[in-house]
Design an enzyme around this catalytic site. Structure first.
Site, PDB file in Angstrom:
ATOM      1  N   GLU A 174     -23.130 -18.995 -24.061  1.00  0.00           N
ATOM      2  CA  GLU A 174     -21.856 -19.130 -23.361  1.00  0.00           C
ATOM      3  C   GLU A 174     -22.019 -20.145 -22.254  1.00  0.00           C
ATOM      4  O   GLU A 174     -23.066 -20.191 -21.600  1.00  0.00           O
ATOM      5  CB  GLU A 174     -21.429 -17.791 -22.744  1.00  0.00           C
ATOM      6  N   TYR A 224     -25.360 -29.085 -25.081  1.00  0.00           N
ATOM      7  CA  TYR A 224     -25.321 -28.200 -26.252  1.00  0.00           C
ATOM      8  C   TYR A 224     -24.680 -28.899 -27.452  1.00  0.00           C
ATOM      9  O   TYR A 224     -25.169 -28.787 -28.575  1.00  0.00           O
ATOM     10  CB  TYR A 224     -24.570 -26.914 -25.908  1.00  0.00           C
TER      11      TYR A 224
HETATM   12  C1  LIG Z   1     -27.180 -28.744 -17.815  1.00  0.00           C
HETATM   13  C2  LIG Z   1     -28.572 -29.190 -17.396  1.00  0.00           C
HETATM   14  C3  LIG Z   1     -29.575 -28.059 -17.767  1.00  0.00           C
HETATM   15  C4  LIG Z   1     -28.941 -30.457 -18.179  1.00  0.00           C
HETATM   16  O1  LIG Z   1     -30.288 -30.775 -17.877  1.00  0.00           O
HETATM   17  P1  LIG Z   1     -30.883 -32.259 -18.068  1.00  0.00           P
HETATM   18  O2  LIG Z   1     -32.375 -32.129 -18.082  1.00  0.00           O
HETATM   19  O3  LIG Z   1     -30.284 -33.174 -17.089  1.00  0.00           O
HETATM   20  O4  LIG Z   1     -30.358 -32.645 -19.524  1.00  0.00           O
HETATM   21  P2  LIG Z   1     -31.020 -33.756 -20.468  1.00  0.00           P
HETATM   22  O5  LIG Z   1     -31.542 -34.885 -19.633  1.00  0.00           O
HETATM   23  O6  LIG Z   1     -31.964 -33.106 -21.417  1.00  0.00           O
HETATM   24  O7  LIG Z   1     -29.722 -34.317 -21.226  1.00  0.00           O
HETATM   25  C5  LIG Z   1     -29.501 -34.045 -22.607  1.00  0.00           C
HETATM   26  C6  LIG Z   1     -28.063 -34.397 -22.918  1.00  0.00           C
HETATM   27  O8  LIG Z   1     -27.180 -33.555 -22.180  1.00  0.00           O
HETATM   28  C7  LIG Z   1     -26.005 -34.290 -21.785  1.00  0.00           C
HETATM   29  N1  LIG Z   1     -25.938 -34.383 -20.325  1.00  0.00           N
HETATM   30  C8  LIG Z   1     -26.885 -33.988 -19.434  1.00  0.00           C
HETATM   31  N2  LIG Z   1     -26.442 -34.212 -18.163  1.00  0.00           N
HETATM   32  C9  LIG Z   1     -25.202 -34.754 -18.282  1.00  0.00           C
HETATM   33  C10 LIG Z   1     -24.230 -35.173 -17.327  1.00  0.00           C
HETATM   34  N3  LIG Z   1     -24.464 -35.092 -16.009  1.00  0.00           N
HETATM   35  N4  LIG Z   1     -23.039 -35.639 -17.789  1.00  0.00           N
HETATM   36  C11 LIG Z   1     -22.789 -35.706 -19.117  1.00  0.00           C
HETATM   37  N5  LIG Z   1     -23.682 -35.327 -20.071  1.00  0.00           N
HETATM   38  C12 LIG Z   1     -24.872 -34.852 -19.652  1.00  0.00           C
HETATM   39  C13 LIG Z   1     -26.158 -35.660 -22.426  1.00  0.00           C
HETATM   40  O9  LIG Z   1     -25.573 -35.582 -23.711  1.00  0.00           O
HETATM   41  C14 LIG Z   1     -27.651 -35.802 -22.518  1.00  0.00           C
HETATM   42  O10 LIG Z   1     -28.052 -36.694 -23.494  1.00  0.00           O
HETATM   43  P3  LIG Z   1     -28.149 -38.278 -23.125  1.00  0.00           P
HETATM   44  O11 LIG Z   1     -28.919 -38.380 -21.832  1.00  0.00           O
HETATM   45  O12 LIG Z   1     -28.865 -38.852 -24.288  1.00  0.00           O
HETATM   46  O13 LIG Z   1     -26.738 -38.736 -22.966  1.00  0.00           O
HETATM   47  C15 LIG Z   1     -28.660 -29.506 -15.880  1.00  0.00           C
HETATM   48  O14 LIG Z   1     -27.591 -30.352 -15.545  1.00  0.00           O
HETATM   49  C16 LIG Z   1     -28.627 -28.298 -14.973  1.00  0.00           C
HETATM   50  O15 LIG Z   1     -29.669 -27.698 -14.677  1.00  0.00           O
HETATM   51  N6  LIG Z   1     -27.419 -27.896 -14.494  1.00  0.00           N
HETATM   52  C17 LIG Z   1     -27.280 -26.738 -13.587  1.00  0.00           C
HETATM   53  C18 LIG Z   1     -27.546 -25.438 -14.314  1.00  0.00           C
HETATM   54  C19 LIG Z   1     -26.599 -25.259 -15.483  1.00  0.00           C
HETATM   55  O16 LIG Z   1     -25.397 -25.486 -15.385  1.00  0.00           O
HETATM   56  N7  LIG Z   1     -27.162 -24.761 -16.619  1.00  0.00           N
HETATM   57  C20 LIG Z   1     -26.406 -24.503 -17.837  1.00  0.00           C
HETATM   58  C21 LIG Z   1     -25.841 -23.123 -17.811  1.00  0.00           C
HETATM   59  S1  LIG Z   1     -24.946 -22.765 -19.305  1.00  0.00           S
END
Ligand SMILES: CC(C)(COP(=O)(O)OP(=O)(O)OC[C@H]1O[C@@H](n2cnc3c(N)ncnc32)[C@H](O)[C@@H]1OP(=O)(O)O)[C@@H](O)C(=O)NCCC(=O)NCCS
Length: 128
Positions: A89, A101
């Site tokens: 979710e 996701y």
């Molecule tokens: C969501 C989260 C875990 C992503 O972590 P991350 O290490 O930055 O993600 P990744 O670098 O592996 O990115 C993988 C893909 O996710 C998407 N993505 C990640 N950050 C993004 C952003 N700020 N805006 C748009 N797309 C994004 C992209 O599709 C990306 O692929 P790309 O870089 O080739 O375009 C991070 O932003 C976070 O910790 N957020 C706060 C906690 C949270 O909300 N967790 C999810 C709860 S459901």
């Protein structure tokens, strides 16, 4: 390890932080946790289904592929069981997580209205 998870969770989710005890309880209830200095992922397998409970990356390490890598590690562990579907979710307004996701093969299958303090939850599924 648990103290580090508490610290990281507070940074990633400032408005709904989980304590070290919460993480300990998750482990006791059968959840799997992978954590490092810069990120964590929690999941659970029940019968032939799995759920990604949460994932977080320290802000200065975001957009480096860390979440995608942790998701792949978790999925590879999940595939060792007889799991057919992974659920999760995510808040409707959490665009980074939704994109993460979607890019990794999760499809929207439903909505839980106003699930997170008035924000809809998007229910997603990945079939293995
Ligand atoms: C969501 C989260 C875990 C992503 O972590 P991350 O290490 O930055 O993600 P990744 O670098 O592996 O990115 C993988 C893909 O996710 C998407 N993505 C990640 N950050 C993004 C952003 N700020 N805006 C748009 N797309 C994004 C992209 O599709 C990306 O692929 P790309 O870089 O080739 O375009 C991070 O932003 C976070 O910790 N957020 C706060 C906690 C949270 O909300 N967790 C999810 C709860 S459901």
């Amino acid at each position: 390890m648990l103290a580090k998870l508490e610290e990281l969770h507070k940074i990633c989710f400032p408005h709904k932080s989980w304590s070290a005890v919460d993480f300990s309880d998750l482990k006791k209830s059968g959840c799997e946790i992978i954590g490092s200095d810069n990120g964590f992922i929690v999941w659970r397998v029940v019968m032939d289904e799995a759920e990604i409970i949460t994932i977080g990356v320290r802000p200065d390490f975001r957009k480096t592929g860390m979440a995608a890598a942790m998701l792949t590690i978790a999925e590879n562990e999940i595939k060792k069981s007889n799991v057919k579907k992974i659920f999760l979710e995510v808040a409707e307004n959490n665009i980074p997580a939704r994109k993460l996701y979607e890019k990794n093969g999760y499809k929207q299958i439903g909505i839980r209205p106003k699930y997170y303090d008035g924000i809809d939850a998007i229910l997603m599924e990945k079939r293995l």
